[in-house]
Design an enzyme around this catalytic site. Structure first.
Site, PDB file in Angstrom:
ATOM      1  N   TYR A   1       0.413  -6.331   2.871  1.00  0.00           N
ATOM      2  CA  TYR A   1      -0.427  -7.429   2.377  1.00  0.00           C
ATOM      3  C   TYR A   1      -0.313  -7.582   0.862  1.00  0.00           C
ATOM      4  CZ  TYR A   1      -3.980  -3.647   1.864  1.00  0.00           C
ATOM      5  OH  TYR A   1      -4.652  -2.494   1.565  1.00  0.00           O
TER       6      TYR A   1
ATOM      7  N   ARG B   1       3.736   5.006   1.543  1.00  0.00           N
ATOM      8  CA  ARG B   1       3.062   3.812   1.007  1.00  0.00           C
ATOM      9  C   ARG B   1       3.563   3.481  -0.384  1.00  0.00           C
ATOM     10  NH1 ARG B   1      -2.841   6.764   0.446  1.00  0.00           N
ATOM     11  NH2 ARG B   1      -3.465   4.919  -0.655  1.00  0.00           N
TER      12      ARG B   1
HETATM   13  C1  LIG Z   1      -3.496   4.399   3.575  1.00  0.00           C
HETATM   14  C2  LIG Z   1      -4.946   4.046   3.488  1.00  0.00           C
HETATM   15  C3  LIG Z   1      -5.313   2.713   3.361  1.00  0.00           C
HETATM   16  C4  LIG Z   1      -6.675   2.365   3.294  1.00  0.00           C
HETATM   17  N1  LIG Z   1      -7.030   1.064   3.186  1.00  0.00           N
HETATM   18  C5  LIG Z   1      -8.348   0.736   3.158  1.00  0.00           C
HETATM   19  C6  LIG Z   1      -8.776  -0.614   3.046  1.00  0.00           C
HETATM   20  O1  LIG Z   1      -7.979  -1.551   2.962  1.00  0.00           O
HETATM   21  N2  LIG Z   1     -10.121  -0.878   3.045  1.00  0.00           N
HETATM   22  C7  LIG Z   1     -11.041   0.115   3.126  1.00  0.00           C
HETATM   23  O2  LIG Z   1     -12.253  -0.180   3.127  1.00  0.00           O
HETATM   24  N3  LIG Z   1     -10.674   1.410   3.197  1.00  0.00           N
HETATM   25  C8  LIG Z   1      -9.361   1.743   3.215  1.00  0.00           C
HETATM   26  N4  LIG Z   1      -8.996   3.043   3.280  1.00  0.00           N
HETATM   27  C9  LIG Z   1     -10.030   4.074   3.237  1.00  0.00           C
HETATM   28  C10 LIG Z   1     -10.550   4.239   1.814  1.00  0.00           C
HETATM   29  O3  LIG Z   1      -9.483   4.374   0.934  1.00  0.00           O
HETATM   30  C11 LIG Z   1     -11.448   5.454   1.744  1.00  0.00           C
HETATM   31  O4  LIG Z   1     -12.395   5.400   2.781  1.00  0.00           O
HETATM   32  C12 LIG Z   1     -12.186   5.499   0.411  1.00  0.00           C
HETATM   33  O5  LIG Z   1     -11.322   5.358  -0.678  1.00  0.00           O
HETATM   34  C13 LIG Z   1     -12.928   6.811   0.309  1.00  0.00           C
HETATM   35  O6  LIG Z   1     -13.650   6.835  -0.890  1.00  0.00           O
HETATM   36  P1  LIG Z   1     -14.510   8.116  -1.252  1.00  0.00           P
HETATM   37  O7  LIG Z   1     -15.120   7.789  -2.571  1.00  0.00           O
HETATM   38  O8  LIG Z   1     -15.383   8.488  -0.127  1.00  0.00           O
HETATM   39  O9  LIG Z   1     -13.456   9.300  -1.376  1.00  0.00           O
HETATM   40  P2  LIG Z   1     -12.262   9.526  -2.416  1.00  0.00           P
HETATM   41  O10 LIG Z   1     -11.637   8.256  -2.819  1.00  0.00           O
HETATM   42  O11 LIG Z   1     -11.384  10.568  -1.813  1.00  0.00           O
HETATM   43  O12 LIG Z   1     -12.972  10.111  -3.703  1.00  0.00           O
HETATM   44  C14 LIG Z   1     -13.427  11.440  -3.756  1.00  0.00           C
HETATM   45  C15 LIG Z   1     -13.552  11.847  -5.227  1.00  0.00           C
HETATM   46  O13 LIG Z   1     -14.129  13.131  -5.290  1.00  0.00           O
HETATM   47  C16 LIG Z   1     -13.410  13.940  -6.195  1.00  0.00           C
HETATM   48  N5  LIG Z   1     -13.578  15.333  -5.730  1.00  0.00           N
HETATM   49  C17 LIG Z   1     -13.086  15.889  -4.606  1.00  0.00           C
HETATM   50  N6  LIG Z   1     -13.487  17.165  -4.489  1.00  0.00           N
HETATM   51  C18 LIG Z   1     -14.264  17.416  -5.562  1.00  0.00           C
HETATM   52  C19 LIG Z   1     -14.989  18.576  -6.015  1.00  0.00           C
HETATM   53  N7  LIG Z   1     -15.009  19.712  -5.289  1.00  0.00           N
HETATM   54  N8  LIG Z   1     -15.683  18.504  -7.173  1.00  0.00           N
HETATM   55  C20 LIG Z   1     -15.703  17.352  -7.915  1.00  0.00           C
HETATM   56  N9  LIG Z   1     -15.027  16.222  -7.523  1.00  0.00           N
HETATM   57  C21 LIG Z   1     -14.329  16.259  -6.371  1.00  0.00           C
HETATM   58  C22 LIG Z   1     -11.984  13.437  -6.096  1.00  0.00           C
HETATM   59  O14 LIG Z   1     -11.231  13.748  -7.262  1.00  0.00           O
HETATM   60  C23 LIG Z   1     -12.214  11.945  -5.934  1.00  0.00           C
HETATM   61  O15 LIG Z   1     -12.298  11.276  -7.183  1.00  0.00           O
HETATM   62  C24 LIG Z   1      -7.656   3.404   3.360  1.00  0.00           C
HETATM   63  C25 LIG Z   1      -7.268   4.735   3.463  1.00  0.00           C
HETATM   64  C26 LIG Z   1      -5.929   5.065   3.542  1.00  0.00           C
HETATM   65  C27 LIG Z   1      -5.536   6.517   3.686  1.00  0.00           C
END
Ligand SMILES: Cc1cc2nc3c(=O)[nH]c(=O)nc-3n(C[C@H](O)[C@H](O)[C@H](O)COP(=O)(O)OP(=O)(O)OC[C@H]3O[C@@H](n4cnc5c(N)ncnc54)[C@H](O)[C@@H]3O)c2cc1C
Length: 437
Positions: free
Chosen positions: A234, A202
């Protein structure tokens, strides 16, 4: 009986990604004391595109005033006014890209009520964090272990600090420590993310560089369909930058079990697409990516999103493949429902209330997020010519992607979900009160 006073109620949120930050906005709005713990020394700066459907935008509206307008100020749609309601247009990876096929010109999917809105993830994070008091955030705090004793969750951080909270929310992403704590005793086989036999390269590049390669094909978001491959493109950053993703499906096992990324050479990256009849424009585009394979994993099964005082949201609960651009939107929906039910608990903190709240959250959110991730898996197969029925027949692929496929996801009544969560919670409380009489 109340096992902790109202003023003692506190929420520990682990992870400052999109899901954890969206929850923090909701908790702040409901005046619920919370601390957000993030293992990184600062908010993430990962450069990538992100998009939300109408459901994600509505969830933003309902979580906090001002959230959605700020997001809309940084997002961009397709270039031409005619294509604003196009989610993606389908073409082929093969030479010529399918521009000479009968179906060309009627190969897009979306909805008349949908408007494409994509942004740069870093800009979205800047918006999310602007709503959260910085004194509620602790960086360089990696959760290493979690216990539950009496009316408290006990969080152990890798720097030795131990913190107690009334409830701990795992927003710690796909390799979640909190997920391990919630699911290990109940469904140990569901803890680890499942490799989808697929990885992606990517990048985000300047629009001029993309235009030089693809010309006006950059104007409208595209998914180029190939055998065991696809390419997603996009516009982001107000049309100044271009986001792309080259995905490969493989039978081989993921080679680096401890990491979800794998560095390869430039030649190895190119070899994944060269020699497969892929159009030279898509190869030139790939040449601009860093040679890093991002493994595509998901949490295919989750028998629950909570255990006791620990609850999951975002990717820790339902990490999904990216083909419906819906994972982050589901995280924001989680934040809406979870902040609503915790808002009720915080007024009269008791173990019964908390259990009822987390059961209500699980009942409302888990089936919907599960449906999304299963449909994403199916979309990935369709868009890489792997679907058992459609195969490489583009007419059939388009038929399955078009029509009302996304209606349940995009046009869902989230206000009703909020209401349902309240009712589910009240019903459980009245049952437990009546049961104890
Ligand atoms: C290639 C790709 C494209 C995507 N495109 C889209 C899109 O266009 N639209 C959409 O809706 N979704 C999209 N997604 C999905 C989306 O990116 C994720 O669902 C979303 O970012 C997840 O957010 P989150 O906050 O759950 O997890 P994360 O973004 O993974 O955040 C987790 C956080 O927790 C922290 N962390 C982890 N472990 C610990 C720990 N033990 N202690 C303290 N902190 C910790 C990490 O450092 C991080 O900051 C895409 C995913 C991929 C792989």
């Amino acid at each position: 009986m109340s096992d902790s006073k109202q003023e003692d109620f506190s929420v520990a949120v682990v992870g400052a990604g999109i899901a954890g930050l969206a929850l923090a906005i909701g908790l702040h709005k409901h005046n619920i004391p919370f601390t957000l713990y993030e293992e990184a020394p600062q908010y993430s700066t990962v450069g990538a595109g992100i998009g939300f459907g109408p459901n994600g935008l509505l969830a933003m509206d309902l979580i906090g005033e001002g959230f959605r307008p700020k997001y809309e100020s940084i997002c961009v749609g397709n270039k031409s006014a005619r294509d604003q309601d196009v989610f993606f247009e389908g073409l082929l990876c093969e030479e010529g890209l399918g521009l000479d096929k009968d179906w060309y010109g009627r190969s897009s999917w979306g909805s008349p009520n949908y408007t494409r809105k994509s942004a740069h993830r870093k800009e979205l994070l800047d918006i999310l964090t602007s709503f959260i008091p910085i004194e509620n955030v602790k960086f360089s705090k990696r959760l290493s272990n979690l216990e539950q004793h009496g009316d408290k969750a006990v969080l152990h951080f890798s720097d030795g600090e131990v913190v107690k909270a009334s409830v701990v929310v795992g927003a710690d992403g796909i390799q979640s420590v909190v997920r391990d704590h919630v699911l290990r005793p109940l469904s140990p086989d569901q803890v680890e993310p499942v490799y989808a036999q697929s990885y992606a390269y990517r990048a985000v590049i300047p629009m001029e560089a993309a235009n030089e390669i693809l010309g006006d094909l950059t104007d409208t978001a595209k998914i180029y369909v190939g055998q065991d491959r696809n390419v997603v493109t996009y516009r982001i950053t107000g049309g100044k930058e271009f986001n792309f993703l080259h995905c490969v499906y493989t039978d081989a096992a993921w080679p680096t079990p401890d990491s979800m990324t794998q560095e390869v050479t430039h030649e190895e990256m190119m070899a994944d697409f060269e020699g497969h009849g892929i159009d030279e424009r898509l190869l030139r585009l790939l040449g601009k990516a860093k040679p890093i394979r991002w493994g595509l994993f998901h949490h295919l099964r989750s028998s629950t999103y909570f255990r006791g005082r620990a609850v999951l949201m975002g990717d820790s609960a339902h990490a999904s493949l990216p083909y419906q651009a819906a994972g982050a939107g589901q995280g924001v929906e989680d934040a809406l429902i979870l902040s609503t039910v915790l808002g009720h608990v915080s007024k009269v903190s008791s173990k019964e209330n908390l259990t009822a709240a987390l059961e209500a959250y699980d009942a409302v959110r888990r089936p919907r997020a599960q449906r999304q991730l299963e449909q994403s898996l199916e979309a990935g197969e369709l868009l890489s010519s792997q679907d058992p029925k459609a195969g490489s027949d583009m007419e059939q692929v388009l038929q399955r992607m078009q029509g009302d496929r996304f209606d349940w996801l995009w046009f869902h009544d989230l206000r009703q979900d909020v209401q349902l969560a309240r009712e589910e919670m009240e019903q459980r409380l009245s049952t437990s009160v009546n049961g104890s009489e």
